[in-house]
Design a protein around this motif. Structure first.
Motif, PDB file in Angstrom:
ATOM      1  N   LYS A  11     -10.416  25.032  72.329  1.00  0.00           N
ATOM      2  CA  LYS A  11      -9.570  24.784  71.160  1.00  0.00           C
ATOM      3  C   LYS A  11      -9.505  26.026  70.275  1.00  0.00           C
ATOM      4  CE  LYS A  11      -9.056  21.782  67.135  1.00  0.00           C
ATOM      5  NZ  LYS A  11      -9.665  20.733  66.314  1.00  0.00           N
ATOM      6  N   ASN A  12     -10.650  26.687  70.066  1.00  0.00           N
ATOM      7  CA  ASN A  12     -10.685  27.910  69.264  1.00  0.00           C
ATOM      8  C   ASN A  12      -9.856  29.026  69.888  1.00  0.00           C
ATOM      9  OD1 ASN A  12     -12.227  26.861  67.197  1.00  0.00           O
ATOM     10  ND2 ASN A  12     -14.149  27.637  68.029  1.00  0.00           N
ATOM     11  N   ILE A  13      -9.910  29.143  71.200  1.00  0.00           N
ATOM     12  CA  ILE A  13      -9.113  30.166  71.895  1.00  0.00           C
ATOM     13  C   ILE A  13      -7.626  29.890  71.683  1.00  0.00           C
ATOM     14  CG2 ILE A  13      -8.436  31.028  74.179  1.00  0.00           C
ATOM     15  CD1 ILE A  13     -11.445  30.685  74.971  1.00  0.00           C
ATOM     16  N   PHE A  14      -7.218  28.634  71.871  1.00  0.00           N
ATOM     17  CA  PHE A  14      -5.815  28.276  71.652  1.00  0.00           C
ATOM     18  C   PHE A  14      -5.411  28.477  70.191  1.00  0.00           C
ATOM     19  CE2 PHE A  14      -6.092  25.772  75.668  1.00  0.00           C
ATOM     20  CZ  PHE A  14      -5.073  26.448  76.332  1.00  0.00           C
ATOM     21  N   TYR A  15      -6.320  28.150  69.275  1.00  0.00           N
ATOM     22  CA  TYR A  15      -6.044  28.366  67.852  1.00  0.00           C
ATOM     23  C   TYR A  15      -5.713  29.830  67.604  1.00  0.00           C
ATOM     24  CZ  TYR A  15      -6.927  29.552  63.010  1.00  0.00           C
ATOM     25  OH  TYR A  15      -6.801  30.080  61.755  1.00  0.00           O
ATOM     26  N   TRP A  16      -6.549  30.735  68.102  1.00  0.00           N
ATOM     27  CA  TRP A  16      -6.332  32.151  67.839  1.00  0.00           C
ATOM     28  C   TRP A  16      -5.090  32.680  68.545  1.00  0.00           C
ATOM     29  CZ3 TRP A  16      -7.663  34.511  63.792  1.00  0.00           C
ATOM     30  CH2 TRP A  16      -8.799  34.131  63.094  1.00  0.00           C
ATOM     31  N   ILE A  17      -4.801  32.183  69.741  1.00  0.00           N
ATOM     32  CA  ILE A  17      -3.575  32.608  70.429  1.00  0.00           C
ATOM     33  C   ILE A  17      -2.350  32.234  69.596  1.00  0.00           C
ATOM     34  CG2 ILE A  17      -2.068  32.140  72.420  1.00  0.00           C
ATOM     35  CD1 ILE A  17      -4.692  31.940  74.095  1.00  0.00           C
ATOM     36  N   PHE A  18      -2.273  30.966  69.191  1.00  0.00           N
ATOM     37  CA  PHE A  18      -1.116  30.508  68.427  1.00  0.00           C
ATOM     38  C   PHE A  18      -1.077  31.119  67.025  1.00  0.00           C
ATOM     39  CE2 PHE A  18      -1.049  27.264  71.721  1.00  0.00           C
ATOM     40  CZ  PHE A  18       0.313  27.231  72.015  1.00  0.00           C
ATOM     41  N   THR A  19      -2.241  31.309  66.413  1.00  0.00           N
ATOM     42  CA  THR A  19      -2.292  31.874  65.066  1.00  0.00           C
ATOM     43  C   THR A  19      -1.882  33.345  65.074  1.00  0.00           C
ATOM     44  OG1 THR A  19      -3.977  30.283  64.413  1.00  0.00           O
ATOM     45  CG2 THR A  19      -3.796  32.285  63.074  1.00  0.00           C
ATOM     46  N   ILE A  68      -4.148  33.652  55.995  1.00  0.00           N
ATOM     47  CA  ILE A  68      -4.436  32.883  57.214  1.00  0.00           C
ATOM     48  C   ILE A  68      -5.462  33.605  58.087  1.00  0.00           C
ATOM     49  CG2 ILE A  68      -3.448  32.040  59.405  1.00  0.00           C
ATOM     50  CD1 ILE A  68      -2.560  30.330  57.051  1.00  0.00           C
ATOM     51  N   LEU A  69      -5.360  34.909  58.191  1.00  0.00           N
ATOM     52  CA  LEU A  69      -6.230  35.652  59.112  1.00  0.00           C
ATOM     53  C   LEU A  69      -7.612  35.971  58.552  1.00  0.00           C
ATOM     54  CD1 LEU A  69      -3.695  38.124  60.762  1.00  0.00           C
ATOM     55  CD2 LEU A  69      -4.603  35.969  61.672  1.00  0.00           C
ATOM     56  N   THR A  70      -7.780  35.930  57.247  1.00  0.00           N
ATOM     57  CA  THR A  70      -9.084  36.257  56.679  1.00  0.00           C
ATOM     58  C   THR A  70      -9.946  35.001  56.537  1.00  0.00           C
ATOM     59  OG1 THR A  70      -8.206  36.092  54.436  1.00  0.00           O
ATOM     60  CG2 THR A  70      -8.251  38.279  55.422  1.00  0.00           C
ATOM     61  N   PRO A  71     -11.266  35.167  56.598  1.00  0.00           N
ATOM     62  CA  PRO A  71     -12.143  34.008  56.440  1.00  0.00           C
ATOM     63  C   PRO A  71     -12.176  33.521  54.991  1.00  0.00           C
ATOM     64  CG  PRO A  71     -13.422  36.005  56.863  1.00  0.00           C
ATOM     65  CD  PRO A  71     -11.979  36.384  56.922  1.00  0.00           C
ATOM     66  N   LYS A  72     -12.694  32.316  54.828  1.00  0.00           N
ATOM     67  CA  LYS A  72     -12.863  31.691  53.499  1.00  0.00           C
ATOM     68  C   LYS A  72     -11.508  31.356  52.877  1.00  0.00           C
ATOM     69  CE  LYS A  72     -17.328  32.680  53.726  1.00  0.00           C
ATOM     70  NZ  LYS A  72     -18.256  31.701  54.128  1.00  0.00           N
ATOM     71  N   ARG A  73     -11.492  31.143  51.590  1.00  0.00           N
ATOM     72  CA  ARG A  73     -10.282  30.829  50.816  1.00  0.00           C
ATOM     73  C   ARG A  73      -9.485  29.676  51.435  1.00  0.00           C
ATOM     74  NH1 ARG A  73     -12.744  33.299  47.221  1.00  0.00           N
ATOM     75  NH2 ARG A  73     -12.501  35.521  46.978  1.00  0.00           N
ATOM     76  N   LEU A  74     -10.172  28.561  51.666  1.00  0.00           N
ATOM     77  CA  LEU A  74      -9.579  27.431  52.386  1.00  0.00           C
ATOM     78  C   LEU A  74      -8.367  26.847  51.666  1.00  0.00           C
ATOM     79  CD1 LEU A  74     -12.830  25.667  53.622  1.00  0.00           C
ATOM     80  CD2 LEU A  74     -11.467  27.428  54.745  1.00  0.00           C
ATOM     81  N   LEU A  75      -8.438  26.741  50.357  1.00  0.00           N
ATOM     82  CA  LEU A  75      -7.298  26.202  49.612  1.00  0.00           C
ATOM     83  C   LEU A  75      -6.087  27.119  49.747  1.00  0.00           C
ATOM     84  CD1 LEU A  75      -6.175  23.973  47.826  1.00  0.00           C
ATOM     85  CD2 LEU A  75      -7.021  25.230  45.835  1.00  0.00           C
ATOM     86  N   LEU A  76      -6.303  28.421  49.674  1.00  0.00           N
ATOM     87  CA  LEU A  76      -5.196  29.359  49.859  1.00  0.00           C
ATOM     88  C   LEU A  76      -4.602  29.256  51.257  1.00  0.00           C
ATOM     89  CD1 LEU A  76      -6.304  32.616  48.012  1.00  0.00           C
ATOM     90  CD2 LEU A  76      -4.496  31.011  47.378  1.00  0.00           C
ATOM     91  N   LYS A  77      -5.459  29.010  52.264  1.00  0.00           N
ATOM     92  CA  LYS A  77      -4.963  28.832  53.631  1.00  0.00           C
ATOM     93  C   LYS A  77      -4.013  27.632  53.706  1.00  0.00           C
ATOM     94  CE  LYS A  77      -8.890  30.730  56.126  1.00  0.00           C
ATOM     95  NZ  LYS A  77      -8.342  32.068  56.108  1.00  0.00           N
ATOM     96  N   GLU A  78      -4.400  26.535  53.055  1.00  0.00           N
ATOM     97  CA  GLU A  78      -3.534  25.349  53.056  1.00  0.00           C
ATOM     98  C   GLU A  78      -2.198  25.659  52.382  1.00  0.00           C
ATOM     99  OE1 GLU A  78      -3.985  22.395  54.607  1.00  0.00           O
ATOM    100  OE2 GLU A  78      -5.830  23.253  55.422  1.00  0.00           O
ATOM    101  N   TRP A  79      -2.246  26.413  51.286  1.00  0.00           N
ATOM    102  CA  TRP A  79      -1.017  26.801  50.592  1.00  0.00           C
ATOM    103  C   TRP A  79      -0.167  27.705  51.491  1.00  0.00           C
ATOM    104  CZ3 TRP A  79       1.144  25.725  45.806  1.00  0.00           C
ATOM    105  CH2 TRP A  79       0.408  24.869  44.988  1.00  0.00           C
ATOM    106  N   ILE A 116       2.921  24.819  62.907  1.00  0.00           N
ATOM    107  CA  ILE A 116       2.368  23.471  63.058  1.00  0.00           C
ATOM    108  C   ILE A 116       1.179  23.477  64.027  1.00  0.00           C
ATOM    109  CG2 ILE A 116       2.859  21.145  63.918  1.00  0.00           C
ATOM    110  CD1 ILE A 116       5.762  21.599  62.808  1.00  0.00           C
ATOM    111  N   ILE A 117       1.333  24.159  65.156  1.00  0.00           N
ATOM    112  CA  ILE A 117       0.252  24.201  66.147  1.00  0.00           C
ATOM    113  C   ILE A 117      -0.967  24.930  65.584  1.00  0.00           C
ATOM    114  CG2 ILE A 117      -0.445  25.113  68.396  1.00  0.00           C
ATOM    115  CD1 ILE A 117       2.448  24.546  69.338  1.00  0.00           C
ATOM    116  N   SER A 118      -0.752  26.074  64.934  1.00  0.00           N
ATOM    117  CA  SER A 118      -1.867  26.820  64.352  1.00  0.00           C
ATOM    118  C   SER A 118      -2.605  25.961  63.327  1.00  0.00           C
ATOM    119  CB  SER A 118      -1.349  28.104  63.694  1.00  0.00           C
ATOM    120  OG  SER A 118      -2.374  28.758  62.990  1.00  0.00           O
ATOM    121  N   TRP A 119      -1.860  25.309  62.457  1.00  0.00           N
ATOM    122  CA  TRP A 119      -2.482  24.448  61.443  1.00  0.00           C
ATOM    123  C   TRP A 119      -3.278  23.324  62.104  1.00  0.00           C
ATOM    124  CZ3 TRP A 119      -1.910  19.240  60.395  1.00  0.00           C
ATOM    125  CH2 TRP A 119      -2.529  18.793  59.220  1.00  0.00           C
TER     126      TRP A 119
END
Length: 133
Positions: A11-19, A68-79, A116-119
């Motif tokens: 799942k993580n591999i697919f996440y990074w491919i799509f992201t 999206i690409l940086t770690p942390k800042r979860l609320l900003l990622k959702e935005w 949508i897939i990345s999210w």
């Protein structure tokens, strides 16, 4: 037989491919918009939007990719994901309303699907719900 660890790894591999694919698409279209490429300018005006909107959307796309690409800042990622969803679904709807060809509409559809897939595939450490619990 897949163990939970193997399944999560896949799942993580697919996440990074799509992201990364989504991020590349967002960044490349942002650059084209910021440079006010003549074809992109024609596309924007054909959709009925003012040319200055390209700069606004281009800046927000680049900022969204960084978040999206940086770690942390979860609320900003959702935005960022929400912003990408609104921009790309708006682009798809705009193309459909003016009766654009499939060829001109498809890039927006593809980016919307990638968002949508990345999210959906994002790991637990990139979700607000698991951080709150």
């Amino acid at each position: 037989m897949n163990t939970p660890n193997q399944s999560q790894k896949r799942k993580n591999i697919f996440y990074w491919i799509f992201t990364l694919w989504m991020s590349l698409g967002m960044a490349s279209t942002a650059i084209v918009q910021l440079l006010q490429n003549k074809d992109e300018l024609a596309n924007f005006t054909n959709l009925g939007y003012p040319s200055y909107l390209m700069i606004i959307i281009g800046v927000w796309k680049l900022l969204g990719v960084l978040v999206i690409l940086t770690p942390k800042r979860l609320l900003l990622k959702e935005w960022a994901y929400a912003g990408f969803f609104f921009v790309m679904s708006g682009a798809v709807i705009s193309h459909l309303i003016i009766g654009d060809t499939v060829g001109r509409t498809f890039p927006a559809v593809l980016l919307l699907v990638l968002v949508i897939i990345s999210w959906y595939l994002r790991p637990d450490n990139r979700k607000i719900s698991t951080a709150i619990q």
